[in-house]
Design a protein around this motif. Structure first.
Motif, PDB file in Angstrom:
ATOM      1  N   TRP A   1       2.631  19.343  -2.124  1.00  0.00           N
ATOM      2  CA  TRP A   1       3.334  18.139  -3.010  1.00  0.00           C
ATOM      3  C   TRP A   1       4.699  18.046  -2.751  1.00  0.00           C
ATOM      4  CZ3 TRP A   1       0.396  14.988  -5.580  1.00  0.00           C
ATOM      5  CH2 TRP A   1      -1.076  15.459  -5.978  1.00  0.00           C
ATOM      6  N   ASP A   2       4.909  17.783  -1.386  1.00  0.00           N
ATOM      7  CA  ASP A   2       6.365  17.459  -1.038  1.00  0.00           C
ATOM      8  C   ASP A   2       6.422  15.934  -1.658  1.00  0.00           C
ATOM      9  OD1 ASP A   2       8.579  17.984   0.946  1.00  0.00           O
ATOM     10  OD2 ASP A   2       7.677  15.894   1.670  1.00  0.00           O
ATOM     11  N   ALA A   3       7.993  15.737  -1.649  1.00  0.00           N
ATOM     12  CA  ALA A   3       8.384  14.519  -2.225  1.00  0.00           C
ATOM     13  C   ALA A   3       7.824  13.219  -1.362  1.00  0.00           C
ATOM     14  CB  ALA A   3       9.793  14.424  -2.437  1.00  0.00           C
ATOM     15  N   ARG A   4       8.240  13.501  -0.156  1.00  0.00           N
ATOM     16  CA  ARG A   4       7.726  12.523   0.879  1.00  0.00           C
ATOM     17  C   ARG A   4       6.169  12.339   0.929  1.00  0.00           C
ATOM     18  NH1 ARG A   4      11.542  12.301   5.809  1.00  0.00           N
ATOM     19  NH2 ARG A   4      13.353  12.950   5.074  1.00  0.00           N
ATOM     20  N   LEU A   5       5.355  13.302   0.998  1.00  0.00           N
ATOM     21  CA  LEU A   5       3.852  13.058   0.938  1.00  0.00           C
ATOM     22  C   LEU A   5       3.345  12.488  -0.366  1.00  0.00           C
ATOM     23  CD1 LEU A   5       4.382  15.523   3.094  1.00  0.00           C
ATOM     24  CD2 LEU A   5       2.014  16.173   2.470  1.00  0.00           C
ATOM     25  N   THR A   6       3.939  12.764  -1.339  1.00  0.00           N
ATOM     26  CA  THR A   6       3.650  12.255  -2.805  1.00  0.00           C
ATOM     27  C   THR A   6       3.860  10.835  -2.831  1.00  0.00           C
ATOM     28  OG1 THR A   6       4.197  14.577  -3.675  1.00  0.00           O
ATOM     29  CG2 THR A   6       3.561  12.969  -5.096  1.00  0.00           C
ATOM     30  N   SER A   7       5.175  10.513  -2.352  1.00  0.00           N
ATOM     31  CA  SER A   7       5.644   9.090  -2.624  1.00  0.00           C
ATOM     32  C   SER A   7       4.650   8.237  -1.680  1.00  0.00           C
ATOM     33  CB  SER A   7       7.127   8.892  -2.639  1.00  0.00           C
ATOM     34  OG  SER A   7       7.656   9.771  -1.639  1.00  0.00           O
ATOM     35  N   GLU A   8       4.500   8.793  -0.425  1.00  0.00           N
ATOM     36  CA  GLU A   8       3.737   8.008   0.366  1.00  0.00           C
ATOM     37  C   GLU A   8       2.341   7.967  -0.166  1.00  0.00           C
ATOM     38  OE1 GLU A   8       5.019   7.060   3.269  1.00  0.00           O
ATOM     39  OE2 GLU A   8       3.452   6.460   4.287  1.00  0.00           O
ATOM     40  N   LEU A   9       1.561   8.732  -0.756  1.00  0.00           N
ATOM     41  CA  LEU A   9       0.348   8.538  -1.656  1.00  0.00           C
ATOM     42  C   LEU A   9       0.441   7.635  -2.420  1.00  0.00           C
ATOM     43  CD1 LEU A   9      -2.367  10.289  -1.742  1.00  0.00           C
ATOM     44  CD2 LEU A   9      -1.539  11.390  -3.507  1.00  0.00           C
ATOM     45  N   ILE A  10       1.379   7.410  -3.241  1.00  0.00           N
ATOM     46  CA  ILE A  10       1.654   6.386  -4.494  1.00  0.00           C
ATOM     47  C   ILE A  10       1.705   5.189  -3.596  1.00  0.00           C
ATOM     48  CG2 ILE A  10       2.980   5.613  -6.309  1.00  0.00           C
ATOM     49  CD1 ILE A  10       3.803   8.628  -6.869  1.00  0.00           C
ATOM     50  N   LEU A  11       2.335   5.041  -2.420  1.00  0.00           N
ATOM     51  CA  LEU A  11       2.607   3.714  -1.903  1.00  0.00           C
ATOM     52  C   LEU A  11       1.186   3.366  -1.466  1.00  0.00           C
ATOM     53  CD1 LEU A  11       4.694   1.732  -0.576  1.00  0.00           C
ATOM     54  CD2 LEU A  11       4.396   3.152   1.419  1.00  0.00           C
ATOM     55  N   LEU A  12       0.553   4.232  -0.929  1.00  0.00           N
ATOM     56  CA  LEU A  12      -0.914   3.798  -0.610  1.00  0.00           C
ATOM     57  C   LEU A  12      -1.767   3.543  -1.885  1.00  0.00           C
ATOM     58  CD1 LEU A  12      -3.384   3.728   1.630  1.00  0.00           C
ATOM     59  CD2 LEU A  12      -3.982   6.198   0.683  1.00  0.00           C
ATOM     60  N   PHE A  13      -1.576   3.884  -2.860  1.00  0.00           N
ATOM     61  CA  PHE A  13      -2.157   3.364  -4.305  1.00  0.00           C
ATOM     62  C   PHE A  13      -1.698   1.968  -4.559  1.00  0.00           C
ATOM     63  CE2 PHE A  13      -2.679   7.856  -5.741  1.00  0.00           C
ATOM     64  CZ  PHE A  13      -3.896   8.134  -5.257  1.00  0.00           C
ATOM     65  N   LEU A  14      -0.198   1.760  -4.404  1.00  0.00           N
ATOM     66  CA  LEU A  14       0.095   0.416  -4.596  1.00  0.00           C
ATOM     67  C   LEU A  14      -0.594  -0.691  -3.691  1.00  0.00           C
ATOM     68  CD1 LEU A  14       3.893   1.152  -4.879  1.00  0.00           C
ATOM     69  CD2 LEU A  14       2.268   0.476  -6.804  1.00  0.00           C
ATOM     70  N   TYR A  15      -0.598  -0.417  -2.154  1.00  0.00           N
ATOM     71  CA  TYR A  15      -1.180  -1.297  -1.488  1.00  0.00           C
ATOM     72  C   TYR A  15      -2.627  -1.440  -1.721  1.00  0.00           C
ATOM     73  CZ  TYR A  15       1.961  -1.242   2.875  1.00  0.00           C
ATOM     74  OH  TYR A  15       2.950  -1.388   3.578  1.00  0.00           O
ATOM     75  N   LEU A  16      -3.420  -0.347  -2.177  1.00  0.00           N
ATOM     76  CA  LEU A  16      -4.711  -0.610  -2.663  1.00  0.00           C
ATOM     77  C   LEU A  16      -4.988  -1.624  -3.847  1.00  0.00           C
ATOM     78  CD1 LEU A  16      -6.279   2.979  -1.776  1.00  0.00           C
ATOM     79  CD2 LEU A  16      -6.327   0.690  -0.398  1.00  0.00           C
ATOM     80  N   GLY A  17      -3.802  -1.318  -4.735  1.00  0.00           N
ATOM     81  CA  GLY A  17      -3.966  -2.095  -6.068  1.00  0.00           C
ATOM     82  C   GLY A  17      -3.895  -3.697  -5.583  1.00  0.00           C
ATOM     83  N   PHE A  18      -2.996  -3.961  -4.781  1.00  0.00           N
ATOM     84  CA  PHE A  18      -2.622  -5.114  -4.263  1.00  0.00           C
ATOM     85  C   PHE A  18      -3.862  -5.954  -3.649  1.00  0.00           C
ATOM     86  CE2 PHE A  18      -1.295  -8.322  -0.968  1.00  0.00           C
ATOM     87  CZ  PHE A  18      -0.123  -8.859  -1.474  1.00  0.00           C
ATOM     88  N   ILE A  19      -4.427  -5.159  -2.639  1.00  0.00           N
ATOM     89  CA  ILE A  19      -5.612  -5.587  -2.137  1.00  0.00           C
ATOM     90  C   ILE A  19      -6.969  -5.846  -3.131  1.00  0.00           C
ATOM     91  CG2 ILE A  19      -7.664  -5.039  -0.498  1.00  0.00           C
ATOM     92  CD1 ILE A  19      -5.288  -3.451   1.062  1.00  0.00           C
ATOM     93  N   ALA A  20      -6.856  -4.899  -4.078  1.00  0.00           N
ATOM     94  CA  ALA A  20      -8.093  -4.924  -4.976  1.00  0.00           C
ATOM     95  C   ALA A  20      -7.810  -6.071  -5.945  1.00  0.00           C
ATOM     96  CB  ALA A  20      -7.963  -3.709  -5.984  1.00  0.00           C
TER      97      ALA A  20
ATOM     98  N   LEU B   1      -6.958  -2.971 -13.805  1.00  0.00           N
ATOM     99  CA  LEU B   1      -5.911  -2.702 -14.610  1.00  0.00           C
ATOM    100  C   LEU B   1      -5.436  -1.195 -14.501  1.00  0.00           C
ATOM    101  CD1 LEU B   1      -3.909  -3.738 -16.610  1.00  0.00           C
ATOM    102  CD2 LEU B   1      -5.447  -2.929 -18.342  1.00  0.00           C
ATOM    103  N   SER B   2      -6.302  -0.276 -14.296  1.00  0.00           N
ATOM    104  CA  SER B   2      -5.855   1.058 -14.265  1.00  0.00           C
ATOM    105  C   SER B   2      -5.512   1.342 -12.761  1.00  0.00           C
ATOM    106  CB  SER B   2      -6.813   2.279 -14.510  1.00  0.00           C
ATOM    107  OG  SER B   2      -8.094   1.945 -13.902  1.00  0.00           O
ATOM    108  N   LEU B   3      -5.876   0.730 -11.800  1.00  0.00           N
ATOM    109  CA  LEU B   3      -5.425   0.756 -10.350  1.00  0.00           C
ATOM    110  C   LEU B   3      -4.439   0.341 -10.331  1.00  0.00           C
ATOM    111  CD1 LEU B   3      -6.381   1.654  -7.586  1.00  0.00           C
ATOM    112  CD2 LEU B   3      -7.546  -0.212  -7.379  1.00  0.00           C
ATOM    113  N   LEU B   4      -3.910  -0.699 -10.934  1.00  0.00           N
ATOM    114  CA  LEU B   4      -2.410  -1.624 -10.921  1.00  0.00           C
ATOM    115  C   LEU B   4      -1.531  -0.887 -11.467  1.00  0.00           C
ATOM    116  CD1 LEU B   4      -3.484  -5.366 -11.251  1.00  0.00           C
ATOM    117  CD2 LEU B   4      -3.591  -3.910  -9.059  1.00  0.00           C
ATOM    118  N   VAL B   5      -1.879  -0.403 -12.745  1.00  0.00           N
ATOM    119  CA  VAL B   5      -0.696   0.280 -13.527  1.00  0.00           C
ATOM    120  C   VAL B   5      -0.408   1.747 -13.382  1.00  0.00           C
ATOM    121  CG1 VAL B   5      -0.356   0.922 -16.029  1.00  0.00           C
ATOM    122  CG2 VAL B   5      -1.029  -1.421 -15.351  1.00  0.00           C
ATOM    123  N   LEU B   6      -1.373   2.506 -12.917  1.00  0.00           N
ATOM    124  CA  LEU B   6      -1.444   3.957 -13.017  1.00  0.00           C
ATOM    125  C   LEU B   6       0.017   4.299 -12.107  1.00  0.00           C
ATOM    126  CD1 LEU B   6      -4.613   5.342 -13.902  1.00  0.00           C
ATOM    127  CD2 LEU B   6      -2.605   5.378 -15.370  1.00  0.00           C
TER     128      LEU B   6
END
Lengths: 231, 222
Positions: free
Chosen positions: A123-142, B163-168
């Protein structure tokens, strides 16, 4: 102004084709050169052995993952401010490539972590923030995928990207703070003392190759989007 | 302008009061989620004490998110939202008022009930104050950021999961700082730093989120 001439999907379509062709060619040539330098010219690392060679993929992918998000946010801001059709299409075309690079960075990072740190994931800072960045991308696409009207999809996703890009530094620093709070500096990515010149060259050549690849692929994708919408 | 905001808050609170069940369900969800962790992990007091801040914060975050779907949905369905958009009051003010009302209904009760969960987790009585304080400062940020997501997913199919995917992912800094404040206080270091960062996030969110919510609502209502 010539710039606005190309802001129309119709006039941009042939230009995108030309850019895509030349970028793809450049990406292929540079990738061959970069991989050759990486695998055959660059010396073996004294501490990490051969395992370090994955940085020729990993570091450029990580750079691109962050850079593409910023570019995407800029296109999104343009889409909201000027309400141009092409901006939203460009943001949409960039998102899958960005997500791909984020995934590659995470994947190669964990492959490198196993022989070097002895574990696939920390749970290194860079790995974790990279993972969250992936979630942000996936949220955008979704979000784009669930809106049928393309114009509404463009603008809704643009709001999300702009909100996301404001959050990225906050996420990065809070994760870094959380990380130092939890486990101290047991693992650091920043040591890399003086890197051999050939290693640096290989990495920069690969970064350029990834850059051109991203341009080529997003141009092809934006052409598909223009076709799809019948512009 | 303030009168319009007061009106919106009053109206939303009145609606919540008439449908008390909705509020109770979100609270119950918070309590149940927090109670599940000891059952899954084991009731070892030291372990529970160390995971308590994180668990309580994650449960609060999920509970606050659960009620976001209803934030604009009813107004969207019966056309009230369109009237608000056409009205004289700036949409940003209306959006901020709606987020504030959401916090009063979905965030504030969590602050009140969190010490009860802390009791279950054997968290020292000295930490209840900082836990409640971190929730008090942090949950409004959740409401404000969540409202952006709720406005974007208005009327879409699969809105809740989307919503959860965007917000979390956007909630991550709040979670880190909120749980971090309690953990630091538990370690005897004082959680003041984290609380101040949470406060800074609240100020930022309060300043910018209403505009994002308003922009998202305009797009959703086109």
């Amino acid at each position: 102004m010539k710039w606005f001439w190309y802001a129309s999907p119709q006039t941009f379509y042939p230009l995108a084709g030309r850019i895509a062709r030349w970028s793809a060619l450049g990406a292929a040539v540079l990738a061959v050169c970069g991989l050759y330098i990486g695998f055959f010219v660059a010396p073996t690392d004294a501490q990490q052995g051969e395992a370090y060679r994955i940085i020729f993929i990993h570091v450029p992918a990580a750079w691109m993952s962050m850079f593409i998000y910023v570019v995407m946010a800029v296109w999104s801001a343009l889409c909201l401010a000027l309400n141009t059709r092409l901006s939203g299409m460009m943001a949409a075309a960039l998102a899958p490539t960005g997500a791909l690079f984020t995934f590659i960075a995470l994947w190669t990072g964990s492959l490198w972590g196993k022989p070097t740190w002895g574990t696939y994931w920390v749970w290194d800072a860079r790995l974790t923030s990279e993972l969250i960045l992936l979630f942000l991308y996936l949220g955008f696409i979704a979000l784009r995928a669930s809106i049928d009207d393309p114009r509404r999809a463009d603008r809704a996703a643009a709001v999300l990207a702009v909100v996301g890009v404001v959050n990225v530094p906050i996420i990065y620093y809070s994760v870094q703070w959380w990380n130092t709070l939890h486990q101290g500096a047991s693992v650091s990515l920043t040591r890399a003392p003086s890197m051999a010149a050939t290693m640096l060259t290989g990495m920069l050549v690969m970064a350029l190759a990834f850059w051109l690849y991203a341009i080529a692929v997003s141009m092809v994708r934006v052409r598909c989007i223009i076709r799809e919408r019948g512009e | 302008m303030l009168a319009a905001a007061r009106c919106v808050v009053y109206r939303d609170l009145l609606l919540a009061l008439r449908r008390r069940g909705d509020v109770a369900v979100a609270l119950l969800f918070f309590v149940i989620v927090a109670s599940l962790f000891p059952l899954g992990i084991g009731a070892e007091p030291n372990l529970l004490r160390s995971i308590a801040p994180g668990v309580i914060w994650v449960a609060a975050l999920l509970s606050s998110m659960l009620s976001l779907g209803r934030l604009f949905a009813a107004d969207y369905d019966d056309g009230t939202l369109e009237q608000m958009l056409l009205g004289a009051a700036p949409l940003g003010v209306v959006a901020a008022a709606k987020a504030f009302a959401h916090w009063l209904v979905a965030g504030l009760p969590l602050v009140a009930i969190a010490p009860l969960i802390a009791l279950q987790y054997d968290l020292g009585a000295g930490l209840w104050g900082i836990l409640a304080l971190s929730l008090l400062v942090g949950t409004p940020v959740l409401s404000l950021l969540g409202a952006v997501g709720a406005a974007l997913t208005l009327g879409l199919r699969g809105g809740g999961v989307l919503l959860s995917l965007l917000v979390l992912p956007l909630y991550v800094p709040v979670l880190i700082m909120g749980a971090g404040a309690v953990e630091m206080a538990a370690a005897g270091l004082g959680g003041g730093g984290q609380l101040l960062v949470l406060g800074a996030m609240l100020v930022l969110a309060a300043a910018f989120a209403p505009w994002a919510i308003a922009a998202a609502l305009r797009i959703s209502l086109e």
